[in-house]
Design an enzyme around this catalytic site. Structure first.
Site, PDB file in Angstrom:
ATOM      1  N   ASN A  91       1.492  -0.573   0.117  1.00 40.36           N
ATOM      2  CA  ASN A  91       0.355   0.203   0.001  1.00 40.36           C
ATOM      3  C   ASN A  91       1.295   1.254  -0.039  1.00 40.36           C
ATOM      4  O   ASN A  91       1.592   1.311   0.789  1.00 40.36           O
ATOM      5  CB  ASN A  91      -0.705  -0.209   1.354  1.00 40.36           C
ATOM      6  CG  ASN A  91      -1.817   0.706   1.464  1.00 40.36           C
ATOM      7  OD1 ASN A  91      -1.711   1.769   1.276  1.00 40.36           O
ATOM      8  ND2 ASN A  91      -2.738   1.541   2.284  1.00 40.36           N
ATOM      9  N   ALA A 104       0.924   4.214   0.954  1.00 39.97           N
ATOM     10  CA  ALA A 104       1.296   5.064   1.947  1.00 39.97           C
ATOM     11  C   ALA A 104       1.162   4.239   2.338  1.00 39.97           C
ATOM     12  O   ALA A 104       0.966   5.526   4.019  1.00 39.97           O
ATOM     13  CB  ALA A 104      -1.000   4.832   1.822  1.00 39.97           C
ATOM     14  N   CYS A 105       1.498   3.255   2.750  1.00 36.91           N
ATOM     15  CA  CYS A 105       2.172   2.852   4.308  1.00 36.91           C
ATOM     16  C   CYS A 105       3.107   2.905   4.205  1.00 36.91           C
ATOM     17  O   CYS A 105       4.039   2.367   3.474  1.00 36.91           O
ATOM     18  CB  CYS A 105       1.740   1.460   3.991  1.00 36.91           C
ATOM     19  SG  CYS A 105       2.584  -0.098   5.168  1.00 36.91           S
ATOM     20  N   SER A 106       4.076   3.342   5.720  1.00 39.14           N
ATOM     21  CA  SER A 106       5.508   4.140   5.667  1.00 39.14           C
ATOM     22  C   SER A 106       6.363   2.678   5.681  1.00 39.14           C
ATOM     23  O   SER A 106       7.406   2.366   5.394  1.00 39.14           O
ATOM     24  CB  SER A 106       5.807   4.689   6.950  1.00 39.14           C
ATOM     25  OG  SER A 106       5.091   3.584   8.004  1.00 39.14           O
TER      26      SER A 106
END
Length: 122
Positions: free
Chosen positions: A6, A8-10
């Protein structure tokens, strides 16, 4: 090697950075857009050696709406969990890296990412 991410996932971004630093050959699958089928989830679970509840993100809003934390965690409930992960891919833990040797890891730590890279180079 394939990595389910994803963007958006760090943790996913960190895994990609480490894969690049290691010079790994991989493909990216944005699993929220290219949703894994139930069969693909079963195959990844087999490679991980885990059950579907082991890779479920139970803190997600949809997990709370489904009451996922109260679902049984046994063989009889396995297919229900897999169906939920396929229907709501946001519930799938990330990133998942499938190595060329047939194994897979949940790459939430640098060590797990390096393990996948090492397995793919064997």
């Amino acid at each position: 090697m394939e990595i389910w991410i994803n963007p958006a996932c760090s943790k996913c971004r960190g895994a990609l950075t480490l894969l690049d630093a290691e010079g790994a050959d991989y493909t990216v699958r944005r699993y929220l857009d290219d949703v894994p089928s139930q069969d693909e989830i079963r195959a990844v679970l087999e490679r991980l050696g885990l059950e579907p509840w082991d890779i479920a993100r139970t803190q997600e809003t949809v997990a709370k709406e489904l009451g996922l934390r109260e679902w049984p965690r046994d063989a009889g409930a396995r297919e229900r969990w897999i169906a939920a992960l396929a229907e709501h891919p946001k519930l799938i833990q990330r990133p998942i890296i499938t190595a060329d040797d047939g194994s897979a890891v949940v790459g939430r730590t640098d060590e797990a990412v390096r393990e996948a890279v090492a397995r793919s180079r064997r």
